[in-house]
Every structure is written in structure tokens, then in C-alpha cells.
Design a protein around this motif. Structure first.
Motif, PDB file in Angstrom:
ATOM      1  N   LEU A 285      -3.207   5.353   3.472  1.00 29.70           N
ATOM      2  CA  LEU A 285      -2.654   6.512   4.182  1.00 29.70           C
ATOM      3  C   LEU A 285      -2.867   6.380   5.684  1.00 29.70           C
ATOM      4  O   LEU A 285      -1.969   6.675   6.493  1.00 29.70           O
ATOM      5  CB  LEU A 285      -3.310   7.800   3.674  1.00 29.70           C
ATOM      6  CG  LEU A 285      -2.847   8.333   2.319  1.00 29.70           C
ATOM      7  CD1 LEU A 285      -3.703   9.524   1.897  1.00 29.70           C
ATOM      8  CD2 LEU A 285      -1.375   8.745   2.369  1.00 29.70           C
ATOM      9  N   VAL A 286      -4.058   5.938   6.067  1.00 32.53           N
ATOM     10  CA  VAL A 286      -4.346   5.754   7.489  1.00 32.53           C
ATOM     11  C   VAL A 286      -3.477   4.649   8.081  1.00 32.53           C
ATOM     12  O   VAL A 286      -2.917   4.786   9.176  1.00 32.53           O
ATOM     13  CB  VAL A 286      -5.846   5.427   7.681  1.00 32.53           C
ATOM     14  CG1 VAL A 286      -6.138   5.113   9.147  1.00 32.53           C
ATOM     15  CG2 VAL A 286      -6.713   6.585   7.206  1.00 32.53           C
ATOM     16  N   ILE A 287      -3.346   3.533   7.326  1.00 36.46           N
ATOM     17  CA  ILE A 287      -2.538   2.403   7.803  1.00 36.46           C
ATOM     18  C   ILE A 287      -1.086   2.823   8.007  1.00 36.46           C
ATOM     19  O   ILE A 287      -0.477   2.549   9.057  1.00 36.46           O
ATOM     20  CB  ILE A 287      -2.628   1.231   6.812  1.00 36.46           C
ATOM     21  CG1 ILE A 287      -4.042   0.641   6.800  1.00 36.46           C
ATOM     22  CG2 ILE A 287      -1.599   0.152   7.155  1.00 36.46           C
ATOM     23  CD1 ILE A 287      -4.260  -0.387   5.712  1.00 36.46           C
TER      24      ILE A 287
ATOM     25  N   LEU B 134      -8.740   5.557  -5.281  1.00 29.09           N
ATOM     26  CA  LEU B 134      -8.545   6.574  -4.246  1.00 29.09           C
ATOM     27  C   LEU B 134      -9.047   6.104  -2.877  1.00 29.09           C
ATOM     28  O   LEU B 134      -8.482   6.490  -1.845  1.00 29.09           O
ATOM     29  CB  LEU B 134      -9.246   7.870  -4.648  1.00 29.09           C
ATOM     30  CG  LEU B 134      -8.594   8.614  -5.819  1.00 29.09           C
ATOM     31  CD1 LEU B 134      -9.413   9.855  -6.188  1.00 29.09           C
ATOM     32  CD2 LEU B 134      -7.170   9.025  -5.472  1.00 29.09           C
ATOM     33  N   ASP B 135     -10.088   5.276  -2.874  1.00 28.50           N
ATOM     34  CA  ASP B 135     -10.560   4.744  -1.594  1.00 28.50           C
ATOM     35  C   ASP B 135      -9.493   3.860  -0.952  1.00 28.50           C
ATOM     36  O   ASP B 135      -9.240   3.939   0.260  1.00 28.50           O
ATOM     37  CB  ASP B 135     -11.847   3.937  -1.789  1.00 28.50           C
ATOM     38  CG  ASP B 135     -13.029   4.816  -2.156  1.00 28.50           C
ATOM     39  OD1 ASP B 135     -12.978   6.020  -1.848  1.00 28.50           O
ATOM     40  OD2 ASP B 135     -13.998   4.304  -2.753  1.00 28.50           O
TER      41      ASP B 135
ATOM     42  N   GLN C  10       2.317   9.629  -4.212  1.00 30.29           N
ATOM     43  CA  GLN C  10       2.571   9.599  -5.656  1.00 30.29           C
ATOM     44  C   GLN C  10       1.388   8.991  -6.400  1.00 30.29           C
ATOM     45  O   GLN C  10       0.972   9.479  -7.456  1.00 30.29           O
ATOM     46  CB  GLN C  10       3.848   8.793  -5.929  1.00 30.29           C
ATOM     47  CG  GLN C  10       4.162   8.536  -7.383  1.00 30.29           C
ATOM     48  CD  GLN C  10       4.677   9.760  -8.119  1.00 30.29           C
ATOM     49  OE1 GLN C  10       4.763  10.848  -7.545  1.00 30.29           O
ATOM     50  NE2 GLN C  10       5.011   9.603  -9.390  1.00 30.29           N
ATOM     51  N   ASN C  11       0.825   7.930  -5.840  1.00 31.19           N
ATOM     52  CA  ASN C  11      -0.348   7.303  -6.461  1.00 31.19           C
ATOM     53  C   ASN C  11      -1.531   8.260  -6.512  1.00 31.19           C
ATOM     54  O   ASN C  11      -2.223   8.368  -7.530  1.00 31.19           O
ATOM     55  CB  ASN C  11      -0.744   6.037  -5.695  1.00 31.19           C
ATOM     56  CG  ASN C  11       0.251   4.906  -5.870  1.00 31.19           C
ATOM     57  OD1 ASN C  11       1.019   4.888  -6.824  1.00 31.19           O
ATOM     58  ND2 ASN C  11       0.244   3.965  -4.942  1.00 31.19           N
TER      59      ASN C  11
END
Length: 479
Positions: free
Chosen positions: A449-451, A442-443, A26-27
Motif C-alpha cells: 500500500l505504501v509502495i 497483511l504485513d 481486495q487482498n
């Protein structure tokens, strides 16, 4: 922890990681959405569900529980954004108004009134130098003087009309902003209704809070509004100590006052409450600066910027006419025409009931109507013309009055521009701070996302491992 309990613990981890991935998505989706505040899941560990009775339990807990999705914002930073937006809007509007009036003066420049007056006095000196010379030379000097007098009249008239036009434009802009204020207030009340209802039912109100904050910031920029939180999730919006929005209801404002220029001292332009018709006390914002600029002259030079400009043009027009006419009234023209108390040889005329700047006009149409001598010193007398030519450098000259006004509006414009620059810098800093707290990076989201992906995979691996253990145990019992 039993194997079956472990499955439940691992499942809670799967669920938390999945929700975290959804929130991160969503972010990312709203990274470029104006007014969006990034979100994070809030989670707490689940402790063992029952106390030991006959034996000591060795449970380390029952997993994780997601308690909600929170907006990542700072209320203090948000409040600073609103307060700086109010100040920046006020000084920007004030600077624009003062700058427009200053620019309209044309000072310094060849088209400004100072230059026009200098040429007018020089034309009188030329007229004095040509008295007694050839008829054609005298007639040419008279024509040039009349033309320069007409230019003085048209310059003050244009200046007055520019101030009147700017005042009308500012009033129209204020009327348009009244609609914006009422619409924003009504929207906040409606959002309060939705937020209160959805909060009571346990729903997610983050997007509604974003919309409400944006509407509050709009009102802060227009009126200097502030907010106070209520226990049910709603907010009240306060303007000048009075409530504009109270929970789920809102009040309306209206623009009152005479629409005619110059503004009336008995019925000045005001922002009023629509229900009581009393003036709204504004703490700041664009509307406060707009109301200040629309006020009538106060006689000290600190009234509305447009009305003060009109007064300056009227004052100079009347001073020029009165001082020139006081000298030429009973003089004699180069053709022998003589002025009397009943029929003075006035050079200028203006309305005694209307605006001197708008009605200033040149009376003579030729040399026969221009007084150049006092009538007692012969055909080559130039005393009247010479005295008029010296008005510009005399004490109390219109030029001095005009120069004083130009200096005042120049200082006012420079001060407002400086304050606007400082306020805008503060507003930009506050907005940057707000973005650094609640904006989407975004970084950072990619890292999250990876975490969360690894967390999901790890929880799934726990389930897979426990499944293998249970399978082994079941197969051992079957042997």
C-alpha cells in the motif's frame, strides 16, 4: 518525449498505481477468507508507438500498461495439496475404522472376551471342585457357571452387534458422501462454464478459479481425483482413469451393493457410475477407505474390517460351543442325569444357519443339566468338568483364536494410525506451502500500500511538473 507524451506516460502510471491499490485492498479485505488466493497486477512497459522516419526519436517509451490481475499460486504446490489430501483422508478414515473395531474388543481389560473366557474356564474348575460337596455349594457353583457362560454369550453377541452397527454407520456415511461428490462435480462443471465464458470476454475469473480449486480439493480428499487443464480455461476431473468432469459436463456416481450385514460377496458395497452401473476405480481418498472397510470377509483376515470382526466373533462363539459340548455331550451331571447321543448334555447351543455369535446361548438352567463326570468313576468324579476347564490352555483353544485376532486388529490399527499421522503431516506441509505462496500476508500488503501510494503520488507529481512547464511555455509565448 514531448511534454504532452509525458502527460500520457504519467497518466498510465497513475492508472497502474490506482489498480494496484484496488487489488491490494481486495487482498486485505479477503485476508481471512478461506480458499482466497492473493492477487497481483501484471504490467509491462509501453514502448514508443511509431518508428522514426525523417529524424531520430528519443522516446524512452509511452508509459506502463496493466495486462491483467493474476492469482499468485503455484500449480505444482496445488497439485501436491490435492494428492496429500487424498492420502491423508484415506489413512485417517482407515485408522478410524480399525480403531473403532479395536476399541470395541475391550482388550486388554476386564470386560474383554479374553478375561470373560478365563473366568468361564475358572468357573468350570470351581464346579469340578464342588462336585460331591453339599447340595447348596454345588448349586451355587452351577449358578455361577451358568452366569459366566451367559456372559460369554452376551460378550460375543455384543461384539458382533457393534461390528454390524459400525458397518451400517459407515455405509450411511458413504451414501452421504456420494451426494457431496455429485454436488462438487456439478459445481466444477458449472464453474467451468462461467470461467470459459468470462475468459473469452476478457473478464476477471480469479474468484471463480478459487471456488473451483476448493471444489477440486474436496473431490481429491473424497476420491483421490486429479485434474488436467484445457486450452479454454476449463479443467477435466479424473477419478481412477475415468472422467468425472469433462469441461462443462459432469457424471454422477451412486452407492450400490446389498445394505444388509454381513456384507454380501455376490453384491458387495461399491461406488458405481450412475450411467453405466460399473464400479468406480478409486485411487485414494476417504471414499476408497470407506469402501475397503465395507467389504465382506475374504477368508484370509484381510477383508473389510467390520466383516472380519464379525467373523472373529462367530468363530470364537462356535469354537467355544463345539469344544465344550464335545466333552459334556455324553457326560453325567452331579445329580445323576446322563446324556445320550439323542439327548446330549450340551452346555451351549447356537443356530446352524444364522450367526453363532448372535445365537449362542446356555442350555442348562441348574446343576442337573451340567455334565461334570463321565459316569463310570463314582459320585466324586470330576473328570468332565476338569477337562472342560483345561480347554482354554489346550492347542487350538478359542482363547488362542481370539488372541490372534486381537493381535491382528491391533497391528492393523497401529499401522493405519501411523500412516495417517505421516499423511496428515505431509498434507499440512503442502497446505502450509500453498498458503505461503497464495495466502494474504497483511504485513506485505501494508508495505505494498505504501509502495503503490508513493507510485501514485510520484506519477501525480510528474503530471503537476509537466503542467507547470507547459504553463511556463504558454506564458512565454504570450509575452
Amino acid at each position: 518525449m514531448s511534454s504532452f507524451g509525458g502527460l500520457n506516460t504519467a497518466y498510465s502510471g497513475l492508472n497502474a498505481a490506482r489498480l494496484a491499490l484496488e487489488v491490494t485492498g481486495q487482498n486485505v479485505a479477503n485476508a481471512n477468507t478461506e480458499g482466497y488466493t492473493r492477487q497481483r497486477i501484471t504490467q509491462v512497459p509501453v514502448t514508443q508507438s511509431a518508428l522514426a522516419t525523417y529524424a531520430t526519436q528519443n522516446s524512452v517509451g509511452d508509459g506502463v500498461q496493466v495486462t491483467g490481475v493474476a492469482r499468485v499460486n503455484d500449480s505444482l504446490v496445488d497439485a501436491r495439496v490435492n494428492s496429500t489430501a487424498s492420502s491423508a483422508s484415506y489413512w485417517s478414515t482407515a485408522a478410524d475404522a480399525a480403531s473403532a473395531v479395536e476399541t470395541a474388543t475391550g482388550e486388554p481389560g476386564t470386560t474383554g472376551l479374553s478375561s470373560v473366557l478365563n473366568k468361564f474356564w475358572a468357573a468350570w474348575q470351581t464346579m469340578a471342585n464342588n462336585v460331591g460337596s453339599s447340595t447348596s455349594a454345588s448349586s451355587g457353583a452351577a449358578s455361577a457357571l451358568i452366569a459366566q457362560g451367559a456372559l460369554v454369550a452376551s460378550t460375543v453377541s455384543a461384539g458382533y452387534q457393534s461390528a454390524a452397527s459400525s458397518w451400517s454407520d459407515a455405509r450411511s456415511a458413504a451414501a452421504s458422501q456420494v451426494s457431496t461428490i455429485n454436488d462438487a462435480a456439478a459445481k466444477i462443471a458449472d464453474l467451468n462454464t462461467q470461467i470459459r465464458s468470462l475468459t473469452a470476454s476478457g473478464g476477471n475469473v480469479n474468484s471463480l478459479l478459487d471456488q473451483r480449486d476448493a471444489a477440486v480439493t474436496t473431490l481429491a480428499g473424497l476420491t483421490g481425483a486429479s485434474t488436467r487443464d484445457n486450452a479454454d480455461g476449463t479443467v477435466d476431473v479424473v477419478v481412477g482413469g475415468n472422467t468425472l468432469v469433462s469441461g462443462v459436463t459432469s457424471r454422477a456416481v451412486e452407492l450400490g451393493g446389498s445394505p444388509a450385514f454381513p456384507p454380501s460377496t455376490s453384491d458387495p458395497v461399491q461406488l458405481r457410475w450412475a450411467d453405466t452401473h460399473t464400479a468406480v476405480s478409486l485411487d485414494g481418498g476417504e471414499m476408497a477407505a470407506r469402501m475397503a472397510s465395507l467389504q465382506p470377509s475374504d477368508g484370509t483376515g484381510t477383508g473389510g474390517v467390520y466383516a472380519e470382526a464379525a467373523v472373529a466373533y462367530d468363530t470364537v462363539a462356535q469354537a467355544v460351543a463345539d469344544q465344550v459340548n464335545a466333552i459334556t455331550a455324553t457326560g453325567t451331571s452331579s445329580t445323576g442325569a446322563t446324556g445320550t447321543a439323542a439327548a446330549p448334555l450340551n452346555f451351549f447351543s447356537y443356530s446352524s444357519t444364522g450367526s453363532p455369535a448372535l445365537t449362542l446361548a446356555v442350555v442348562p438352567t441348574s446343576a442337573a443339566g451340567i455334565a461334570t463326570a463321565d459316569g463310570t468313576k463314582g459320585n466324586y468324579d470330576t473328570s468332565i468338568a476338569d477337562r472342560v476347564s483345561q480347554i482354554g490352555t489346550s492347542q487350538g483353544a478359542p482363547d488362542t483364536t481370539w488372541s490372534g485376532y486381537v493381535a491382528r486388529i491391533g497391528s492393523q490399527s497401529a499401522t493405519a494410525a501411523s500412516r495417517a499421522s505421516s499423511a496428515t503431516t505431509a498434507a499440512t506441509a503442502a497446505t502450509t506451502a500453498q498458503t505461503s505462496v497464495g495466502g494474504v500476508d497483511l504485513d506485505e500488503e501494508t508495505s505494498n500500500l505504501v509502495i503503490y501510494q508513493h507510485a501514485y503520488q510520484a506519477s501525480a507529481r510528474v503530471i503537476s511538473t509537466i503542467n507547470d512547464v507547459l504553463d511556463t511555455l504558454i506564458n512565454m509565448g504570450a509575452q
